[in-house]
Design an enzyme around this catalytic site. Structure first.
Site, short mmCIF file in Angstrom:
data_model
loop_
_atom_site.label_atom_id
_atom_site.label_comp_id
_atom_site.label_asym_id
_atom_site.label_seq_id
_atom_site.Cartn_x
_atom_site.Cartn_y
_atom_site.Cartn_z
N GLU A 287 -19.67 8.26 -29.79
CA GLU A 287 -19.99 8.46 -28.37
C GLU A 287 -21.28 7.76 -27.92
O GLU A 287 -22.26 8.43 -27.52
CB GLU A 287 -20.07 9.95 -28.07
CG GLU A 287 -18.79 10.67 -28.38
CD GLU A 287 -18.77 12.09 -27.88
OE1 GLU A 287 -19.84 12.68 -27.66
OE2 GLU A 287 -17.66 12.63 -27.71
N GLU B 187 -11.91 13.71 -31.82
CA GLU B 187 -12.38 15.04 -31.43
C GLU B 187 -11.56 15.57 -30.26
O GLU B 187 -11.34 14.84 -29.30
CB GLU B 187 -13.86 15.05 -31.00
CG GLU B 187 -14.86 14.94 -32.10
CD GLU B 187 -16.29 14.93 -31.58
OE1 GLU B 187 -16.57 15.58 -30.55
OE2 GLU B 187 -17.13 14.25 -32.20
O1 LIG Z 1 -19.57 19.58 -27.25
C1 LIG Z 1 -18.69 19.60 -28.30
C2 LIG Z 1 -18.76 18.30 -29.09
C3 LIG Z 1 -20.09 18.10 -29.83
O2 LIG Z 1 -20.37 19.21 -30.65
C4 LIG Z 1 -19.96 16.82 -30.68
O3 LIG Z 1 -21.07 16.63 -31.53
C5 LIG Z 1 -19.83 15.60 -29.79
O4 LIG Z 1 -19.25 14.51 -30.48
C6 LIG Z 1 -19.06 15.93 -28.53
N1 LIG Z 1 -18.79 15.10 -27.54
C7 LIG Z 1 -18.21 15.82 -26.57
C8 LIG Z 1 -17.78 15.27 -25.26
N2 LIG Z 1 -18.79 14.60 -24.58
C9 LIG Z 1 -20.03 15.05 -24.19
C10 LIG Z 1 -20.46 14.78 -22.93
C11 LIG Z 1 -21.72 15.19 -22.52
C12 LIG Z 1 -22.56 15.84 -23.39
C13 LIG Z 1 -22.12 16.10 -24.68
C14 LIG Z 1 -20.86 15.71 -25.09
C15 LIG Z 1 -18.08 17.10 -26.97
N3 LIG Z 1 -18.60 17.15 -28.20
#
Ligand SMILES: OC[C@@H]1[C@@H](O)[C@H](O)[C@@H](O)c2nc(CNc3ccccc3)cn21
Length: 450
Positions: free
Chosen positions: A166, A354
């Site tokens: 990401e 994910e």
């Molecule tokens: O929030 C759940 C997971 C997180 O724990 C993971 O480490 C990460 O890869 C992850 N990405 C997202 C989706 N995108 C996102 C957008 C804004 C802030 C944080 C995550 C969700 N998640």
């Protein structure tokens, strides 16, 4: 929909990341990461939580692999902590840190679980941050050298490699909004960081090819499809720009070798150009073997003049079901993004690296967790993935986020995404949630109830 039967060789997995589960933040020679620094900074993390201990996976990994076997996952996606292996980010190798991952991979292979390693899931060595971090082009070079070390050390053991998790979150949450480490708040800095992250991805791909290694390499992008709130031209335009800001800004360089033209122009007009060098886009768009997609929800967008560079705002879908994160539950968005990526960007294999949800899980006296909301969430999304497969999308696997409850970044331990419940208050005891038992059935049968 007829019976939902996935291919026999479909790769059912679960995912975690180093800072979120390992703990042992300063043990066995590990160097400080920017998330150690950020979480130790008062006011940054809910309840003052840190990843110092987290799920104590560094010490409990054998137990966790037994639980993976009990669930029956075929692959486990995890990230390696760059500063645990290279405490200063470059140069000296911390052999004890490397040995931890060697033991982890050996035990996964003994359990017949295929490792997928993510090289960077946000925990940059603080020593490199002290030299500018991702704003410094040299960090891209140091990342590529860290990747080379890992490719050589795990040659023949690991055959699924993800360079970055990401880059949008790293760039914008970490450098534009300040919600994530290192916590800077400058949009143009975020664009420069995004460029260096993508450059480092391409440099690592070059080294993977040079080392002529068995296996596949890709990148994981968080893709959030944007839908116009109304059918007005202005709403459609607003949605298209936000979609470019989150999705195309990364998909286009990786698969087309250029940034989205209109948005690039808007940025240059309003912020000035970030620094690039000739040949960068060729490196960034080196051929990869797969794309990892992290999907959680969608954005509904309407025109809002003057609010930001996009003249757009995201509409809160109050009347729609949502998770504990406040994210709308919209399974259809997974189908839409899988089909769109395959149609507009690449016919390479795709992995859902994910997908999952946080719900208010409660541990009962009997050690049970009746998380039917998570079962419904996952089941509905599996059905959309299946629909995309049947429509010809080369979807190879699905990693549920997350294997276990863990440190949810700025939310600390207040949000639970796991298939496994972690009892932080009582020795980090693990309990399989009902969703883990349900997932075991899905994997065994390759079927989801219609
Ligand atoms: O929030 C759940 C997971 C997180 O724990 C993971 O480490 C990460 O890869 C992850 N990405 C997202 C989706 N995108 C996102 C957008 C804004 C802030 C944080 C995550 C969700 N998640």
């Amino acid at each position: 929909m007829a019976k939902i039967i996935f291919p026999e060789d479909f790769i059912w997995g679960a995912a975690t990341s180093s800072y979120q589960i390992e703990g042992a933040f300063n043990e066995d020679g590990k160097g400080e990461s920017i998330w150690d620094r950020f979480s130790h900074t008062p006011g940054k993390i809910e309840n003052g939580d840190t990843g110092d201990i987290a799920c104590d996976h560094y010490h409990l990994y054998r137990e966790d692999i037994e639980l993976m076997k009990e669930i029956g996952i075929r692959s486990y996606r995890f990230s390696t902590s760059w500063p645990r292996i290279l405490p200063e980010g470059k140069g000296r190798v911390n052999q004890k840190g490397l040995d931890f991952y060697k033991r982890l991979v050996d035990n996964l292979l003994k359990a017949n679980i295929r490792p997928m390693i993510t090289l960077y899931h946000w925990d940059l060595p603080q020593a490199l941050q002290d030299k500018g971090g991702w704003t410094n082009r040299d960090t891209a070079k140091y990342f590529a050298e860290y990747a080379r070390l890992m490719f050589e050390e795990f040659n023949g053991l690991v055959d699924l490699w993800v360079t970055h998790n990401e880059p949008w979150v790293v760039a914008f949450e970490g450098h534009a909004f300040g919600n994530h480490a290192p916590g800077t708040k400058d949009f143009k800095t975020a664009l420069q960081v995004a460029h260096h992250l993508l450059l480092s991805h391409g440099m690592a791909v070059d080294i993977f090819r040079e080392e002529d290694l068995p296996g596949e390499i890709g990148i994981t992008l968080n893709l959030t499809p944007a839908y116009p709130a109304g059918d007005s031209e202005k709403d459609v335009k607003a949605a298209s720009l936000l979609d470019d800001y989150i999705n195309a800004w990364f998909l286009s360089p990786v698969f087309k070798g250029s940034y989205p033209e209109e948005l690039h122009h808007i940025y240059e007009q309003n912020l000035g150009a970030f620094t690039t060098q000739p040949g960068d886009m060729d490196i960034i768009s080196r051929d990869i073997d797969f794309l990892g997609i992290n999907y959680y929800s969608r954005m509904v967008v309407r025109h809002k003049p003057g609010d930001n560079l996009f003249n757009a705002e995201v509409v809160k879908m109050e009347d729609r079901p949502s998770t504990e994160m406040g994210w709308e539950i919209y399974p259809q968005g997974l189908y839409d993004i899988l089909v769109r990526v395959n149609k507009e960007y690449t016919d390479k294999p795709l992995y859902i690296t994910e997908n999952g949800a946080a719900f208010d899980d409660k541990l009962t006296e009997e050690g049970k967790i009746h998380d039917e909301k998570r079962i419904n969430y996952l089941g509905d999304h599996f059905k959309q993935a299946y629909k995309a497969l049947k429509d010809g999308v080369p979807l190879r696997g699905y990693y549920v986020w997350s294997l276990m409850d863990n440190f949810e970044w700025a939310y600390g331990y207040s949000k639970r995404f796991g298939l496994i419940y972690v009892d932080y208050e009582n020795g980090n005891r693990r309990f399989l949630k009902d969703s883990a038992l349900w997932y075991r059935e899905v994997i065994e049968k390759g079927q989801v109830e219609a």
